[in-house]
Design a protein around this motif. Structure first.
Motif, mmCIF file in Angstrom:
data_model
loop_
_atom_site.group_PDB
_atom_site.id
_atom_site.type_symbol
_atom_site.label_atom_id
_atom_site.label_comp_id
_atom_site.label_asym_id
_atom_site.label_seq_id
_atom_site.Cartn_x
_atom_site.Cartn_y
_atom_site.Cartn_z
ATOM 1 N N SER A 109 0.740 -1.260 -0.073
ATOM 2 C CA SER A 109 -0.206 0.151 -0.088
ATOM 3 C C SER A 109 0.970 1.152 0.075
ATOM 4 C CB SER A 109 -0.930 0.036 1.146
ATOM 5 O OG SER A 109 -0.164 0.381 2.530
ATOM 6 N N GLY A 110 0.423 2.310 -0.071
ATOM 7 C CA GLY A 110 1.152 3.626 -0.117
ATOM 8 C C GLY A 110 1.552 3.967 1.235
ATOM 9 N N TYR A 111 0.826 3.422 2.205
ATOM 10 C CA TYR A 111 1.181 3.628 3.578
ATOM 11 C C TYR A 111 2.421 2.803 3.831
ATOM 12 C CZ TYR A 111 1.064 4.381 8.612
ATOM 13 O OH TYR A 111 1.025 4.644 9.849
ATOM 14 N N ALA A 112 2.372 1.824 3.383
ATOM 15 C CA ALA A 112 3.396 0.667 3.631
ATOM 16 C C ALA A 112 4.885 1.230 3.053
ATOM 17 C CB ALA A 112 3.234 -0.781 3.243
ATOM 18 N N ASN A 134 2.838 17.234 5.191
ATOM 19 C CA ASN A 134 3.082 15.918 4.668
ATOM 20 C C ASN A 134 1.934 14.849 5.258
ATOM 21 O OD1 ASN A 134 4.752 16.334 2.625
ATOM 22 N ND2 ASN A 134 6.548 15.807 3.788
ATOM 23 N N HIS A 135 1.487 13.848 4.374
ATOM 24 C CA HIS A 135 0.739 12.704 4.802
ATOM 25 C C HIS A 135 1.243 11.915 5.975
ATOM 26 C CE1 HIS A 135 -1.491 8.931 4.391
ATOM 27 N NE2 HIS A 135 -2.412 9.761 4.267
ATOM 28 N N ALA A 136 0.257 11.332 6.803
ATOM 29 C CA ALA A 136 0.477 10.830 8.085
ATOM 30 C C ALA A 136 1.545 9.716 7.650
ATOM 31 C CB ALA A 136 -0.581 10.227 8.902
ATOM 32 N N VAL A 204 9.289 12.390 -3.593
ATOM 33 C CA VAL A 204 7.940 12.631 -3.775
ATOM 34 C C VAL A 204 6.623 11.876 -3.681
ATOM 35 C CG1 VAL A 204 6.609 14.160 -5.592
ATOM 36 C CG2 VAL A 204 9.217 14.695 -5.246
ATOM 37 N N ASP A 205 5.841 12.345 -2.915
ATOM 38 C CA ASP A 205 4.648 11.336 -2.839
ATOM 39 C C ASP A 205 3.740 11.794 -3.907
ATOM 40 O OD1 ASP A 205 2.131 10.178 -2.115
ATOM 41 O OD2 ASP A 205 2.703 10.029 -0.038
ATOM 42 N N GLU A 206 3.333 10.944 -4.954
ATOM 43 C CA GLU A 206 2.416 11.439 -5.927
ATOM 44 C C GLU A 206 1.035 10.839 -5.895
ATOM 45 O OE1 GLU A 206 3.109 13.358 -8.837
ATOM 46 O OE2 GLU A 206 5.179 13.091 -9.264
ATOM 47 N N ALA A 207 0.526 10.369 -4.491
ATOM 48 C CA ALA A 207 -0.642 9.744 -4.361
ATOM 49 C C ALA A 207 -1.889 10.379 -5.016
ATOM 50 C CB ALA A 207 -1.075 9.722 -2.603
ATOM 51 N N HIS A 208 -1.909 11.777 -4.896
ATOM 52 C CA HIS A 208 -2.982 12.428 -5.441
ATOM 53 C C HIS A 208 -2.750 13.105 -6.777
ATOM 54 C CE1 HIS A 208 -5.329 11.656 -1.722
ATOM 55 N NE2 HIS A 208 -4.108 11.823 -1.124
ATOM 56 N N THR A 233 4.137 6.201 -6.517
ATOM 57 C CA THR A 233 2.656 6.168 -7.210
ATOM 58 C C THR A 233 1.697 5.441 -6.426
ATOM 59 O OG1 THR A 233 3.964 6.137 -9.179
ATOM 60 C CG2 THR A 233 1.815 5.221 -9.433
ATOM 61 N N THR A 234 0.737 5.739 -6.039
ATOM 62 C CA THR A 234 -0.375 5.044 -5.493
ATOM 63 C C THR A 234 -1.233 4.359 -6.352
ATOM 64 O OG1 THR A 234 -1.617 6.900 -4.671
ATOM 65 C CG2 THR A 234 -0.490 5.684 -3.133
ATOM 66 N N LEU A 235 -1.590 3.067 -6.412
ATOM 67 C CA LEU A 235 -2.618 2.462 -7.120
ATOM 68 C C LEU A 235 -3.976 2.652 -6.628
ATOM 69 C CD1 LEU A 235 -0.020 -0.450 -7.660
ATOM 70 C CD2 LEU A 235 -0.553 1.482 -9.472
ATOM 71 N N SER A 236 -4.140 3.247 -5.661
ATOM 72 C CA SER A 236 -5.357 2.940 -4.756
ATOM 73 C C SER A 236 -6.361 4.026 -4.915
ATOM 74 C CB SER A 236 -5.004 3.162 -3.016
ATOM 75 O OG SER A 236 -4.289 4.036 -2.861
ATOM 76 N N LYS A 237 -5.839 5.131 -5.551
ATOM 77 C CA LYS A 237 -6.597 6.605 -5.634
ATOM 78 C C LYS A 237 -7.004 6.414 -7.222
ATOM 79 C CE LYS A 237 -5.111 8.274 -1.471
ATOM 80 N NZ LYS A 237 -4.494 7.008 -0.804
ATOM 81 N N ALA A 238 -6.320 7.373 -8.079
ATOM 82 C CA ALA A 238 -6.879 7.381 -9.384
ATOM 83 C C ALA A 238 -7.297 6.225 -10.222
ATOM 84 C CB ALA A 238 -6.058 8.432 -10.088
HETATM 85 C C1 LIG Z 1 -0.514 11.586 0.360
HETATM 86 C C2 LIG Z 1 -0.695 10.089 0.841
HETATM 87 N N1 LIG Z 1 0.297 9.273 0.804
HETATM 88 C C3 LIG Z 1 -0.044 8.042 1.077
HETATM 89 C C4 LIG Z 1 -1.169 7.361 1.246
HETATM 90 C C5 LIG Z 1 -1.442 6.130 1.524
HETATM 91 O O1 LIG Z 1 -1.789 5.549 0.468
HETATM 92 P P1 LIG Z 1 -2.633 4.176 0.485
HETATM 93 O O2 LIG Z 1 -4.305 4.504 0.811
HETATM 94 O O3 LIG Z 1 -2.293 3.574 -0.795
HETATM 95 O O4 LIG Z 1 -1.877 3.411 1.651
HETATM 96 C C6 LIG Z 1 -2.247 8.368 0.978
HETATM 97 C C7 LIG Z 1 -3.831 7.988 1.530
HETATM 98 O O5 LIG Z 1 -4.233 7.881 2.194
HETATM 99 C C8 LIG Z 1 -2.136 9.788 0.852
HETATM 100 O O6 LIG Z 1 -2.946 10.582 0.818
#
Ligand SMILES: Cc1ncc(COP(=O)(O)O)c(C=O)c1O
Length: 384
Positions: A109-112, A134-136, A204-208, A233-238
């Motif tokens: 996951s992006g979190y991982a 920045n994201h948690a 760089v976190d390109e999640a969004h 690159t997250t695969l969970s959003k777009a």
């Molecule tokens: C900026 C950002 N980075 C990382 C994540 C985590 O990604 P994921 O939901 O794929 O674990 C999120 C989403 O919640 C996010 O908004």
């Protein structure tokens, strides 16, 4: 009673008295711009990060189903043991190609990914310079690395440059590309410049922004022609699936594979999910993806113009629009009133955002129609 139960009750009372207790609400059908939560309650959904409308796409679901039939339901082991499958490699090659990188590595996951990737590159004696918004998952990953962490005021390049001069063995600057709760863009070109001047790595976190910004949805770095050392690159959003990938050089991939604890000590992503993400990437990179991004841009313009007419500040930097209301109670009440008009825009409260900045967060999708966007604006007008 077990001790944990007492503690849970006490903590929950505290959360509830501050208006901060959260609850789950299961969807009754697939994700989309129109959803049902309570039986019979039809809502126009502005709370998902389904920017391209792919989470409910039948071709992506079909790829997932076919992937599961061929590869089974789970990876059953860390990829480094016997949980590595061909679809993982196919997806990594596709992400690397999209990002114009030598290589990419999948995480669960992006979190991982954010939890594990920094520690592979910086440890005690090293320095991380991090944007305050920045994201948690970035914040947690920075802490896990045990490097010294210095936080700069939001998007303040000069402050970041000063911090990068602090003595350290290695330096890394990390930022969201698009900030998840505010929707603004990081000054990536300027940040890349100060990193180069201090021989610091740029993450760089390109999640969004993955799938949303840049040519073929390659992200904001690609749009601005910014080179990064580590790009998420997250695969969970777009892309509407699950999982994430970090792009970099072949050596960067190899080190992550050996050192990122959230990858080494975790079961591999189910290979069927990799099949689904590959299909989502195919759609996003095709002319259809460009059409979806054009429709998203159109919605962004329409919503931003409407918000301005209502007296709110509205940037057009992303699909995310905050309407800041202050206290958690005000945000929750506004969300409830919108919901009674058929609009779902969830209240976002601390600790997701800073005290005093509780808000409604609207996230637009390519699948929203002009009528959906108008309905949201009308409902907002009634509660302002
Ligand atoms: C900026 C950002 N980075 C990382 C994540 C985590 O990604 P994921 O939901 O794929 O674990 C999120 C989403 O919640 C996010 O908004």
């Amino acid at each position: 009673m077990p001790v944990a139960d007492d503690i849970a009750r006490e903590e929950l009372r505290a959360l509830s008295s501050q208006g901060l207790q959260r609850q789950l609400e299961p969807l009754r059908a697939a994700q989309g711009v129109e959803i049902e939560l309570r039986p019979g309650e039809r809502l126009i959904n502005f709370s998902s990060n389904d920017y391209l409308g792919l989470a409910g796409d039948s071709r992506v679901a079909q790829a997932l189903a076919e992937g599961a039939r061929k590869w089974g339901s789970g990876a059953s082991a860390s990829r480094l043991v016997v949980g590595d499958f061909e679809p993982h490699h196919g997806l990594e090659a596709a992400v690397a190609k999209l990002e114009g990188a030598e290589a990419a590595l999948l995480f669960g996951s992006g979190y991982a990914a954010n939890s594990g990737m920094f520690g592979a590159f910086v440890q005690q004696g090293d320095l991380i310079v991090s944007d305050e918004l920045n994201h948690a998952s970035i914040i947690d990953g920075c802490k896990l690395s045990r490097a010294r962490i210095e936080v700069y005021p939001h998007s303040d390049v000069e402050a970041a440059a000063k911090l990068l001069k602090l003595p350290a063995r290695r330096r890394l600057l990390v930022t969201d590309a698009i900030f998840s709760m505010d929707g603004d863009r990081a000054p990536l070109r300027e940040l890349a410049r100060i990193c180069a001047a201090s021989e610091a790595m740029l993450a760089v976190d390109e999640a969004h922004s993955s799938g949303v910004a840049g040519p073929r949805g390659a992200g904001l770095c690609a749009e601005l022609d910014v080179a990064s050392d580590l790009r998420l690159t997250t695969l969970s959003k777009a892309f509407g699936v699950f999982g994430a990938a970090v792009s970099g050089t072949r050596a960067v991939r190899e080190l992550l594979l050996n050192r990122a604890r959230s990858l080494v000590f975790a079961t591999g992503l189910p290979p069927a999910l990799a099949c689904a993400a590959l299909e989502a990437l195919r759609i996003s990179s095709s002319p259809e993806g460009d059409e979806r991004r054009a429709s998203l841009r159109h919605n962004i313009r329409q919503f931003a113009a409407g918000l301005r007419k209502l007296g709110f500040e509205a940037r057009e930097e992303s699909a995310i629009f905050p309407v800041i209301l202050g206290t958690p109670e005000r945000a929750v009440e506004a969300a409830a009133r919108l919901r009674s008009s058929g609009i779902l825009a969830k209240a976002i409260r601390p600790p997701t955002v800073a005290q005093g900045t509780s808000r409604l967060r609207f996230a637009l999708s390519a699948k929203h129609t002009a009528a959906h966007v108008d309905a949201a604006l009308n409902a907002l007008r009634q509660i302002c």
